[in-house]
Design a protein around this motif. Structure first.
Motif, short mmCIF file in Angstrom:
data_model
loop_
_atom_site.label_atom_id
_atom_site.label_comp_id
_atom_site.label_asym_id
_atom_site.label_seq_id
_atom_site.Cartn_x
_atom_site.Cartn_y
_atom_site.Cartn_z
N PHE A 1 0.84 -1.20 0.00
CA PHE A 1 0.00 0.00 0.00
C PHE A 1 0.87 1.25 0.00
O PHE A 1 0.68 2.18 -0.78
CB PHE A 1 -0.93 0.01 1.22
N GLN B 1 2.70 2.27 -3.18
CA GLN B 1 1.89 2.97 -4.18
C GLN B 1 1.42 4.35 -3.72
O GLN B 1 1.38 5.29 -4.52
CB GLN B 1 0.66 2.11 -4.54
N HIS B 2 1.08 4.47 -2.45
CA HIS B 2 0.34 5.68 -2.05
C HIS B 2 1.08 6.59 -1.07
O HIS B 2 0.77 7.77 -0.99
CB HIS B 2 -0.99 5.27 -1.40
N ASP B 3 1.98 6.05 -0.28
CA ASP B 3 2.53 6.85 0.83
C ASP B 3 3.96 6.35 1.15
O ASP B 3 4.21 5.81 2.23
CB ASP B 3 1.61 6.68 2.05
N PRO B 4 4.88 6.54 0.18
CA PRO B 4 6.20 5.89 0.30
C PRO B 4 7.17 6.62 1.24
O PRO B 4 8.30 6.93 0.86
CB PRO B 4 6.71 5.90 -1.15
N GLN B 5 6.75 6.84 2.46
CA GLN B 5 7.66 7.40 3.45
C GLN B 5 8.47 6.24 4.06
O GLN B 5 7.98 5.12 4.16
CB GLN B 5 6.89 8.14 4.54
N PRO B 6 9.73 6.55 4.46
CA PRO B 6 10.60 5.45 4.93
C PRO B 6 9.99 4.59 6.03
O PRO B 6 10.17 3.37 6.02
CB PRO B 6 11.84 6.19 5.44
N PHE B 7 9.25 5.20 6.96
CA PHE B 7 8.71 4.39 8.05
C PHE B 7 7.50 3.54 7.62
O PHE B 7 6.95 2.78 8.41
CB PHE B 7 8.40 5.23 9.30
N PRO C 1 11.11 7.30 13.66
CA PRO C 1 10.32 7.84 14.78
C PRO C 1 9.39 6.83 15.45
O PRO C 1 8.95 7.07 16.57
CB PRO C 1 9.54 8.99 14.14
N TYR C 2 9.08 5.71 14.79
CA TYR C 2 8.14 4.76 15.37
C TYR C 2 8.80 3.44 15.79
O TYR C 2 8.12 2.50 16.18
CB TYR C 2 6.97 4.50 14.41
N PHE D 1 -3.31 6.41 5.91
CA PHE D 1 -4.34 6.35 4.86
C PHE D 1 -4.82 4.91 4.67
O PHE D 1 -5.98 4.68 4.36
CB PHE D 1 -3.79 6.91 3.54
N LEU E 1 -7.26 4.21 7.37
CA LEU E 1 -8.52 4.86 7.01
C LEU E 1 -9.30 4.05 5.99
O LEU E 1 -10.51 3.82 6.13
CB LEU E 1 -8.21 6.26 6.46
N ARG F 1 -7.92 11.71 13.43
CA ARG F 1 -6.76 11.64 14.33
C ARG F 1 -6.12 10.27 14.26
O ARG F 1 -6.79 9.25 14.41
CB ARG F 1 -7.20 11.90 15.78
N TRP F 2 -4.80 10.28 14.03
CA TRP F 2 -4.03 9.04 14.11
C TRP F 2 -3.44 8.99 15.51
O TRP F 2 -2.53 9.77 15.85
CB TRP F 2 -2.95 9.03 13.03
#
Lengths: 158, 158
Positions: free
Chosen positions: A30, A33-39, A50-51, A59, A62, A89-90
């Motif tokens: 996922f 395709q949609h949210d390629p942040q390292p974490f 950070p996690y 997303f 959601l 809110r996450w």
């Protein structure tokens, strides 16, 4: 579940869904395709990020929540879409192999003044994990048709 | 674009993205997986539905907008995720073959009081189509790292 119409969404009514497990592979797919942040896409970078490990894109949480709810057919024939969402809110990370489910509560219902065939219902969604922790909350305003004339009321157990 | 840090997000600063065309096939594929309402997955039902034809899931518009923005590397090394989104509004339908792009404006910036390495920036996003109509708006609160000591300021043209 039979079709629910605007009139069936009473303030305070609660709907709950079944669960869905998110595998690491699904989280990676996922996010790629949609949210390629390292974490979200890089297990190695995420470990020192950070996690403290890979987490699902918010997303994805959601969308899984929305689909779990949609599958319950609570919002079905009556649905005419939505003008928007508020106060998303996450609250806690969703990690690989977590299982999430949804609790939805009707907050507000308003028949339309100008269009007698419809109205809006605000539903407050809470996404819970397998430890009953709330990982996400949001409110959606749904545009819903009123019960067509001649349609029998059909009570629904939830 | 070089890495931007919290300090680079000045209130009023505007970022714009390139565009992305959404084909009918992409709209059908996305909705089949995530948002299978008739006006997103069934061309025939959609023709007589509330939007007079197939429209993209509002979640797809949101995700394409987010990725278009992410690709600009505005929110990049500094990103530590987000506590939430507010005031998401779907203002006009996105139809097959529409091309959308994003205009993002910094609304608010707050260094953290308790954690000196970070802060939050609220960014107001507007999604526009090829006719310059605003189809969607939303606000995201981003958690962003402050510029690490010893990192040179790098001005960025946008």
């Amino acid at each position: 579940m039979g079709d629910l119409w605007l009139e069936d969404f009473e303030v305070g009514r609660v709907f709950t869904t079944r669960g869905c497990t998110l595998s690491e592979a699904q989280i990676l797919d996922f996010a790629w395709q949609h949210d390629p942040q390292p974490f979200h896409i890089d297990r190695e970078a995420a470990a020192t990020g950070p996690y403290g490990g890979l987490i699902a894109s918010g997303f994805q949480t959601l969308l899984v929540a929305f689909r779990l709810f949609y599958q319950e057919k609570v919002v079905n024939a009556a649905s005419m879409g939505s003008p928007g969402m508020d106060e998303l809110r996450w609250l806690a990370p969703v990690r690989p192999d977590d299982t999430i489910r949804v609790r939805a509560e009707v907050l507000e219902v308003r028949p339309s003044r100008s269009r007698p065939d419809r109205g809006t219902a605000v539903i407050a969604y809470a996404v819970l994990n397998q430890r009953d922790e709330t990982v996400m909350t949001f409110k959606v305003t749904h545009i819903l048709r009123r019960r067509p004339e001649g349609t029998a009321e059909r009570p629904v157990a939830t």
